[in-house]
Design a protein around this motif. Structure first.
Motif, PDB file in Angstrom:
ATOM      1  N   PHE A 135       0.854  -1.192   0.000  1.00 39.98           N
ATOM      2  CA  PHE A 135       0.000   0.000   0.000  1.00 39.98           C
ATOM      3  C   PHE A 135       0.896   1.250   0.000  1.00 39.98           C
ATOM      4  CE2 PHE A 135      -2.397  -3.399   1.956  1.00 39.98           C
ATOM      5  CZ  PHE A 135      -3.669  -3.269   1.424  1.00 39.98           C
ATOM      6  N   TRP A 191      -0.504   4.456   1.534  1.00 40.89           N
ATOM      7  CA  TRP A 191      -1.176   4.338   2.835  1.00 40.89           C
ATOM      8  C   TRP A 191      -0.888   5.579   3.664  1.00 40.89           C
ATOM      9  CZ3 TRP A 191      -4.599   0.711   4.320  1.00 40.89           C
ATOM     10  CH2 TRP A 191      -4.947   0.646   5.682  1.00 40.89           C
ATOM     11  N   GLU A 233      -2.191   7.606   7.436  1.00 44.36           N
ATOM     12  CA  GLU A 233      -2.984   7.572   8.660  1.00 44.36           C
ATOM     13  C   GLU A 233      -3.159   8.981   9.195  1.00 44.36           C
ATOM     14  OE1 GLU A 233      -1.286   4.709  11.346  1.00 44.36           O
ATOM     15  OE2 GLU A 233      -1.681   3.057   9.955  1.00 44.36           O
ATOM     16  N   ALA A 282      -7.306   5.473   8.310  1.00 43.79           N
ATOM     17  CA  ALA A 282      -6.256   5.088   7.370  1.00 43.79           C
ATOM     18  C   ALA A 282      -6.875   4.887   5.993  1.00 43.79           C
ATOM     19  CB  ALA A 282      -5.582   3.800   7.833  1.00 43.79           C
ATOM     20  N   THR A 283      -6.128   5.316   4.969  1.00 44.26           N
ATOM     21  CA  THR A 283      -6.557   5.113   3.587  1.00 44.26           C
ATOM     22  C   THR A 283      -5.368   4.625   2.777  1.00 44.26           C
ATOM     23  OG1 THR A 283      -6.059   7.421   3.051  1.00 44.26           O
ATOM     24  CG2 THR A 283      -8.338   6.924   3.669  1.00 44.26           C
ATOM     25  N   GLY A 284      -5.655   3.844   1.759  1.00 45.98           N
ATOM     26  CA  GLY A 284      -4.585   3.381   0.892  1.00 45.98           C
ATOM     27  C   GLY A 284      -5.125   2.565  -0.268  1.00 45.98           C
ATOM     28  N   HIS A 290      -4.256  -0.818  -2.675  1.00 46.29           N
ATOM     29  CA  HIS A 290      -3.494  -2.071  -2.703  1.00 46.29           C
ATOM     30  C   HIS A 290      -2.914  -2.281  -4.108  1.00 46.29           C
ATOM     31  CE1 HIS A 290      -3.451  -6.704  -2.567  1.00 46.29           C
ATOM     32  NE2 HIS A 290      -2.327  -6.220  -2.077  1.00 46.29           N
ATOM     33  N   GLU A 314      -9.059   0.535  -3.371  1.00 46.14           N
ATOM     34  CA  GLU A 314      -8.819   1.556  -2.357  1.00 46.14           C
ATOM     35  C   GLU A 314      -9.556   1.141  -1.089  1.00 46.14           C
ATOM     36  OE1 GLU A 314      -9.857   5.455  -3.723  1.00 46.14           O
ATOM     37  OE2 GLU A 314      -8.658   5.239  -5.547  1.00 46.14           O
TER      38      GLU A 314
END
Length: 149
Positions: free
Chosen positions: A57, A60, A62, A80-82, A84, A101
């Motif tokens: 990620f 990624w 936070e 958290a976002t990311g 793959h 996502e």
């Protein structure tokens, strides 16, 4: 250390994490760090965990939503976002990139000792995480009960 100093350690750690500055972990994490969430001990294994996550990620991020300190512990709520986009190895399984996502709310609890993270716990919704990746899904009955919008 004061409660504000303990919170500052966590802020610096999350910032180093978001900036991919694993080299700063030496100043922020004890050499014998205990990671209860991933059942491992030691700074080097902790760093490897982050290196692996960054490959899977790379975007990624936070964001601290809330932070509370009491005694030698700091509780942090992060969003958290990311995406793959890289291979991810977890529990002996390799997951090829899905391109999905994800957004995840997580709670970390850290014990601070000598101005460093010494011990940590994590609470998150791994089932929802895997669902967002498309790795798992509802059964037909589950789709009827939990209608998605």
């Amino acid at each position: 250390m004061s409660l504000e100093e303990n919170k500052a350690v966590v802020y610096r750690f999350i910032e180093a994490y978001n900036d991919r500055r694993v080299d700063l972990f030496d100043d922020l994490v004890t050499p014998d760090y205990i990671d209860h969430a991933h059942q491992q001990q030691g700074l080097e294994s902790f760093k490897r965990l982050f290196d692996m996550a960054f490959k899977a990620f790379p975007d990624w991020h936070e964001n601290i939503e809330d932070i509370i300190a009491e005694g030698d512990k700091v509780w942090v709520l992060v969003k958290a976002t990311g995406t793959h986009t890289g291979e991810w190895n977890f529990s002996g399984v390799t997951l090829s990139p899905t391109g999905e996502e994800v957004t995840m709310m997580m709670v970390f609890i850290w014990r601070i000792a000598g101005g460093k993270l010494a011990e940590g716990w994590e609470v998150d919704d791994e089932l929802d995480f895997f669902k967002q990746l498309g790795v798992i899904g509802y059964t037909e009955k589950g789709k009827r009960i939990f209608q998605e919008t």
